[in-house]
Design an enzyme around this catalytic site. Sequence first.
Site, PDB file in Angstrom:
ATOM      1  N   ASP A   1       0.871  -1.171   0.000  1.00  0.00           N
ATOM      2  CA  ASP A   1       0.000   0.000   0.000  1.00  0.00           C
ATOM      3  C   ASP A   1       0.907   1.219   0.000  1.00  0.00           C
ATOM      4  OD1 ASP A   1      -2.292  -1.530   0.130  1.00  0.00           O
ATOM      5  OD2 ASP A   1      -2.402  -1.466   2.311  1.00  0.00           O
TER       6      ASP A   1
ATOM      7  N   ASP B   1     -13.654  -4.398  -2.239  1.00  0.00           N
ATOM      8  CA  ASP B   1     -13.551  -4.264  -0.792  1.00  0.00           C
ATOM      9  C   ASP B   1     -14.907  -4.616  -0.188  1.00  0.00           C
ATOM     10  OD1 ASP B   1     -10.948  -3.376  -1.073  1.00  0.00           O
ATOM     11  OD2 ASP B   1     -11.531  -1.270  -1.153  1.00  0.00           O
TER      12      ASP B   1
END
Length: 250
Positions: free
Chosen positions: A11, A130
């Site tokens: 990330d 997600d």
Amino acid sequence: MLAPRVIPCLDVDGGRVVKGVRFANLRDAGDPVEIASHYEQQGADEIVILDVSATPEGRGNALATVAAVRSVLTIPLTVGGGVRSVADAGRLLNAGADRVATNTAAVERPELIAEIAAQFGTQCTVVSVDAGKRDGGWEVLTTSGTTRTGIEVGDWVVQCGELGAGEILLTSWDRDGTRSGYDLELLSAISHLVTIPIIASGGAGQASDLVAAIDAGASAVLVASLLHDRDLTVVDLKEAMAQQGIEVRT
């Protein structure tokens, strides 16, 4: 059937690798070029880079970071974050990505999946999903987990496959960064709905979690905190998987 992949996830925010819990309270984890190279040396099968602030900040992906990471890698590289158009996908591929992942923009305009697949092929087209728990099921979250769409995850994943997605990166928002194990119920439910590969993401805390995710239907496992905190290496994870009878890539 291909051997499952072990995929470290970076990330990235502001050119640095970060890690948080449920996409929040981000902490610095190092330089993406150094980390990606290190994981390849350990035996990673692929690297995923997710620019976690691109969509919330309304900007494109950091192409310079992608190019720098690509320069030290020989394994496949998937990049997501801020992909809103075919042109965005093309820029990432030109910078060195092998596959591009789209999330929020695809939910807002599903045709984007078909457009990327038509231009670059299904093998280049990844949809990041997600998933947040809701009323005994899961709903799709967007904008780095800050927006609840009300869309049922299973319905959305099926639609993604029909539109040309070649792979689904399925992240449990509830498990992200918690190191409490992947959401096996989610993985099992979704893997039974589609034939395209599912990458399990969110919650890896120990090697046995990876084994459980593969048993639940995942074709690959994404790992972040477990590696960033240097509790285990990719070698450790693959050895543990092999000991449980799972064929791993060498």
